[in-house]
Design an enzyme around this catalytic site. Sequence first.
Site, PDB file in Angstrom:
ATOM      1  N   HIS A 337      42.934  29.324  42.706  1.00 31.87           N
ATOM      2  CA  HIS A 337      43.175  28.191  41.818  1.00 31.87           C
ATOM      3  C   HIS A 337      44.648  27.778  41.914  1.00 31.87           C
ATOM      4  CE1 HIS A 337      39.695  29.861  39.266  1.00 31.87           C
ATOM      5  NE2 HIS A 337      39.297  28.673  39.668  1.00 31.87           N
ATOM      6  N   CYS A 422      44.241  33.534  32.998  1.00 35.25           N
ATOM      7  CA  CYS A 422      42.817  33.183  32.919  1.00 35.25           C
ATOM      8  C   CYS A 422      42.033  34.003  31.892  1.00 35.25           C
ATOM      9  CB  CYS A 422      42.155  33.243  34.278  1.00 35.25           C
ATOM     10  SG  CYS A 422      42.450  34.750  35.139  1.00 35.25           S
TER      11      CYS A 422
HETATM   12  C1  CIR Z   1      36.353  33.809  40.121  1.00 40.62           C
HETATM   13  O1  CIR Z   1      36.424  33.905  41.346  1.00 40.62           O
HETATM   14  O2  CIR Z   1      35.931  32.802  39.582  1.00 40.62           O
HETATM   15  C2  CIR Z   1      36.795  34.978  39.267  1.00 40.62           C
HETATM   16  N1  CIR Z   1      36.455  36.190  39.929  1.00 40.62           N
HETATM   17  C3  CIR Z   1      38.255  34.915  38.991  1.00 40.62           C
HETATM   18  C4  CIR Z   1      38.637  33.729  38.179  1.00 40.62           C
HETATM   19  C5  CIR Z   1      40.061  33.738  37.837  1.00 40.62           C
HETATM   20  N2  CIR Z   1      40.390  32.583  37.079  1.00 40.62           N
HETATM   21  C6  CIR Z   1      41.564  31.976  37.145  1.00 40.62           C
HETATM   22  O3  CIR Z   1      42.427  32.316  37.922  1.00 40.62           O
HETATM   23  N3  CIR Z   1      41.757  30.938  36.363  1.00 40.62           N
END
Ligand code: CIR
Length: 428
Positions: A337, A422
């Site tokens: 992201h 997150c």
């Molecule tokens: C994903 O790949 O969606 C989750 N394993 C990690 C999400 C992390 N979110 C973020 O950095 N905003």
Amino acid sequence: MTSPAPSDQPARDADTPAPTEARRLAPRPGTTRTLLAVLASAGAVGALGFAAAVLAFFIGNGHSPEVFSQLAGHFALAGLFATMLLAVSNAVGALRTWFLALISGLAAAVLAAILATTATVLATGRGVTGELFLFVIGSLVSLNLVFVLAVSLGELWLAPRVYRAVRDHRPARRERRIALVRIPASNLADGELTHLERTPVDAARADEQWDNYCAVLVAEGWETVEVDAAPELADSVFVEDAVVFFDGLAVLTSPGADSRRGEIEGVERTVRDLPGVEIARIELPGTLDGGDVLKVGRTVYVGASSRTNAEGIRQLRELLADRGHTVVAVPVTRALHLKSAVTALPDGTVVGHPELVDAPTLFPRFLPVPEREGVAVVALSDETLLMSASAPETARLLSGLGYRVLTVDIGEFEKLEGCVTCLSVRVR
Ligand code: CIR
């Protein structure tokens, strides 16, 4: 630099409420505030038309008080009709662009003046004749001219300002700092991976780290509001990706990973209970993850990543168009992201790891940090930053810039490409 607690012991003290305790908040749906904004903006313009017309006649007639008894009733009626007509047009979006506002203002002013003049004349006992018709039409450039001009210009200039002021006024939340969190799922270890190899995740340790993370928020004066658990949605703990807040507008996102689409429902239920929050959403085929949205003042940087597509960015731009935010799209090819590559300090400086950032020159002030895990910074206040314990050099760097830096161990979440930002969403 301060580390609030060892990673395996939640940082709670006796007076601190359990961080995972969900707070039920009095419902105050966003539609009520929008309705108020519609009525206030229409009422302000109706009142302006009344006041301007009466004042013009008062001055034009040598400050004669008789003007009030003769014309106040007529213009009060005209103002009331204008308010009703403008309430309808403002509710259907007349304030979205200046030309729509001008057209609806002019139309409402003319119609209100015609209705009020007809009613005023009929009330004197005269019948409906061709003469009445000519008088009413002629009144638009004589008796009602100031009223028509005031209402038209009022809808153009005053109404949007009143509308925004009422809609964005949030007295309750100013004193409260709320952060949404969501307990880790039972199948956390199955979370999506894009840039990392899968390594074993210790679920019990992840729970402790999450408790500790929440405890820091609470200790720093944030109320944690817990979104209903989603035990079967592996990535649901990364709640930041499901909703983004913009001055009272909650934008429910449209996750770019299919496995994460079910997360939105529970988040929406929680957001609906927040005070003074209006809800909007990104719809398919648009996709957008909250982790791709970085707010710096009134600028909203949005990462065009593997999770957020052009249509998602376009929809967000449209939602924010009349809210004074500028959406700046940023290519993201080297990280999951945008906020896996950059975040912002309270003074607006964007911090990021050069290897992860596609185009650092897009940011007016960019500070490179020495560690990949150091890019994620949660501004808990203007002075206090929350960071991962995996980035001690970056913590020292930011500490040396005058910030109070708190660190937490979120190692189990980092194995799943998560970071400090997150694990919560601040309601702002
Ligand atoms: C994903 O790949 O969606 C989750 N394993 C990690 C999400 C992390 N979110 C973020 O950095 N905003």
